[in-house]
Design an enzyme around this catalytic site. Sequence first.
Site, PDB file in Angstrom:
ATOM      1  N   HIS A 273      -9.311   4.115  -0.686  1.00  0.00           N
ATOM      2  CA  HIS A 273      -7.989   3.689  -0.783  1.00  0.00           C
ATOM      3  C   HIS A 273      -7.668   2.742  -1.930  1.00  0.00           C
ATOM      4  O   HIS A 273      -7.656   1.570  -1.816  1.00  0.00           O
ATOM      5  CB  HIS A 273      -7.827   2.955   0.612  1.00  0.00           C
ATOM      6  CG  HIS A 273      -6.358   2.247   0.961  1.00  0.00           C
ATOM      7  ND1 HIS A 273      -5.177   2.975   0.334  1.00  0.00           N
ATOM      8  CD2 HIS A 273      -5.983   1.298   1.669  1.00  0.00           C
ATOM      9  CE1 HIS A 273      -4.305   1.980   1.035  1.00  0.00           C
ATOM     10  NE2 HIS A 273      -4.731   1.096   1.568  1.00  0.00           N
TER      11      HIS A 273
ATOM     12  N   CYS B 159       0.792  -1.149   0.012  1.00  0.00           N
ATOM     13  CA  CYS B 159       0.050   0.197  -0.060  1.00  0.00           C
ATOM     14  C   CYS B 159       0.888   1.237   0.038  1.00  0.00           C
ATOM     15  O   CYS B 159       0.328   2.301  -0.071  1.00  0.00           O
ATOM     16  CB  CYS B 159      -1.011   0.078   1.153  1.00  0.00           C
ATOM     17  SG  CYS B 159      -1.234  -1.458   1.923  1.00  0.00           S
TER      18      CYS B 159
END
Lengths: 386, 135
Positions: free
Chosen positions: A333, A83
């Site tokens: 996200h 991420c």
Amino acid sequence: MRDVSIIGIGQTEVAEHWDRSLRHLAGDAVLAAMQNAGVETADALYVGNMLSGLLTGQEHLGALIADFVGLRGIEAVKVEAACGSGAAALRLGYAAVAGGLHDVVIVAGVEKMTDTVNAETTTGLVMAADADYESIHGLTFVSINALLMRRYMHEYGVGHADFAPFSVNAHRNAVGNPYAMFRRPITVEQFGRARMISDPINLLDSSGIGDGAAAVVLVPASMAKEYTNGRAVRILASSMATDAVAVHDRPDPLWLSAVEASAFKAYQQAGVGPRDIDLFELHDAFTIMSALSLEASGFAERGRGVWLAEAGEITREGRIPICTMGGLKARGHPVGATGIYQIVEVVQQLRGKAGVNQIGNARLGMAQNIGGSGATVITHILEAEA
Amino acid sequence: MSIPRHWRLQNQRYSMVGEVCNACGAKLFPPRDVCPECSKPAYEPYRFSGNGKVYSYSTVYQAPSGYEAFVPYTVALVKLDEGPLVSAQLTDVDGEEVEIGMPVEMVTRKLREEGEDGLIVYGYKFRRLLREEAA
Ligand SMILES: [Zn+2]
């Protein structure tokens, strides 16, 4: 080393883009950033992405996207750090410009997450963890964060409801961001009632998974004046630090040591401290990560991150506004793109172009992108140029 | 999920064999060949007792591929008596009755459903310690 400035930004809405492929999303963001910067070509393209291979069967994004946006032939490569891929790509772009290898560099982040069903996406996200010693035991990425949250609640005597201000703040800020995925406020009551995913983490503790792409254009600060389209923003600090990938390999799981190392290296480079930072785009993949990041970055004492939020200090009016455009929670996200969204949003704030979400007199903004549950941490500090 | 990938971890999965650092005495699980405490080589095998206490736990309601049939299941960080933390599932226990500090012991169980390759993976899970040793 040369000073580096950001002269252009671009982003797509974070959403379920069923009509747009990965390359189209990336192209939309890159072309918008080039137009915003007023550049027609570039020397290199770095693409942050985590899951394109697993979720869309497509790797080799550097060449693919460079060609797709009309830059066939330039240096281009994908960068992966779970991420944290987006900011890791920015760090490489920064190094290339600062070190004098290139003058005009585009850094993009892109992720296409909604072509697959839930279990596959869950399988993809846990690839950020230790495959042999975490994932094989049925740990999910959410449950790894849940283990940290449960222990935090136990050690510091806080309840689940004490984390509500993080999600309430993120959703409030997303209302004014046309690129955000969830543009509606939530209440503390809704937070408490949300569907459980991996207890104590429920749906409203968790960031929203969506498709998205964002991009920035970098040049040496000395060249920034040649481009007049947008006010340039200086990169004052860029730093990366790592920790053990598996939570069980860390001697003190509730202290994110790579967050601390990355943030304090950045403060040192910029010659500033936490009290000088006007806004902080942190990596709120889960509410627990907001608390742990605020603590290890020097904004709250150990175990006091939730109380900073409880006291209202993380809102746009507070001492250290976080997630000013919705954060991972409510902007959404798209994992490998998130680090670049954070940078785009800090640039919006420092240019005074954040609309109703504008933080007054914002001069220094910090963005911190985390890979996994704290194993790769990249911190950037940006400054508005006069 | 290939067979060699699981076969080569059989000493860890079935017997919890880690390593001990001859330089500083740190006991390591999983094995990693370089001691994270003192950065010296650590190749000496060490078999853990499999006893420990729950450090944290979570019940999973949304599982990855291969684990859907087990939902809801409880995962934990277990603090082994010899020092290291280990990630694993709890078994033979209702998620409601787990608490931090609960003594547990290692058992061998099926870790995941049969995959497309027909492979069933076995390994350690932890259950509530049946006989509390006097200590
Ligand atoms: Zn040692």
